[in-house]
Design an enzyme around this catalytic site. Sequence first.
Site, PDB file in Angstrom:
ATOM      1  N   SER A 123      66.710 -33.388 -22.416  1.00  0.00           N
ATOM      2  CA  SER A 123      67.853 -32.947 -21.616  1.00  0.00           C
ATOM      3  C   SER A 123      68.726 -34.112 -21.169  1.00  0.00           C
ATOM      4  O   SER A 123      69.371 -34.747 -21.981  1.00  0.00           O
ATOM      5  CB  SER A 123      67.377 -32.138 -20.400  1.00  0.00           C
ATOM      6  OG  SER A 123      66.369 -31.232 -20.800  1.00  0.00           O
ATOM      7  N   HIS A 146      69.278 -28.808 -25.172  1.00  0.00           N
ATOM      8  CA  HIS A 146      69.450 -27.389 -24.831  1.00  0.00           C
ATOM      9  C   HIS A 146      70.619 -27.249 -23.863  1.00  0.00           C
ATOM     10  O   HIS A 146      71.068 -28.231 -23.275  1.00  0.00           O
ATOM     11  CB  HIS A 146      68.153 -26.821 -24.217  1.00  0.00           C
ATOM     12  CG  HIS A 146      67.795 -27.453 -22.912  1.00  0.00           C
ATOM     13  ND1 HIS A 146      68.113 -26.875 -21.710  1.00  0.00           N
ATOM     14  CD2 HIS A 146      67.188 -28.618 -22.615  1.00  0.00           C
ATOM     15  CE1 HIS A 146      67.690 -27.662 -20.730  1.00  0.00           C
ATOM     16  NE2 HIS A 146      67.129 -28.732 -21.259  1.00  0.00           N
TER      17      HIS A 146
END
Lengths: 244, 66
Positions: A123, A146
């Site tokens: 992330s 993501h």
Amino acid sequence: MNKEDEKKEDQNQDQQANSSSIVQKIQQLGQSNIPAAPDSNIHVLSIIGQVEGHIQLPPQNKTTKYEHLLPQLIAIEQNPKIEGMIILLNTVGGDVEAGLALAEMIASISKPTVSIVLGGGHSIGVPIAVATDHSFIAPTATMTIHPVRLTGLVIGVPQTFEYLDKMQDRVINFVINHSNIKEEKFKDLMFAKGNLTRDIGTNVVGADAVDYGLIDGVGGVKEAMAKLNELIGQTNETGKQVIQ
Amino acid sequence: MILYTPLTQEEIFPEEENTNREYITYEGRSICVDKTAEGRYQLVQLLSTDPQDFLDDKFTPGRILP
């Protein structure tokens, strides 16, 4: 010897009994026999666990606090003895703004910087990893890419959506500006379906991250040190030329 | 605050739990310590960018500060 002195001596003996090593005893007498290690010209910044931002996370989280790292980065920039910096990443992500702040700081440091993604750089770890002059990923390390998500009560859905979208664009823009990955490819990875069990996104492993252009090379400590020393050599050379 | 992480909210924010973790400066270095039952400090983590600091016995994790 009076009573007070005896008391003190007793206390001293107690303390000595508690201390685990001879080094501590010597320190209590104001002396130290630790050989002075030569100052390292390379400093290490480890970004581990959660990147902690505006809100203090519960203590069972292992966190990296940005208020600790930002002054350290300034100190590294300012100290003429420090010639380069290695960033070790094993993070599960965290606060977007704290992560971006760190990434921007690392990107704007004038000294050579190299990063190694070890276990995982997930992330918000992705922009931090690509912020350096050269990035490495261990063959077994992974990076989860993501979308930015939100849980909980939302007041003002369209505005919140807009805000999240912008937040996500900041991450995407930083990554594409500081790595060789194309925007389209990065978004493809971010919104891919079927790769993560409960989420959309992609788990990019070692060599794949290099193939996508996200990370510059597969490697570990040896490769990172070699690259950093090479970059330091280049900076020193250009410095000399300017003086001449 | 927006967290960008693959972890779930429950993993990051579990039920309340008391600890006595503190950040203090010791011998010119920032360190993370736990206060033990006897009121002494036990080193948990050293916050430094100098790799030589990590070789120093004074900053070994688990050490009880004198």
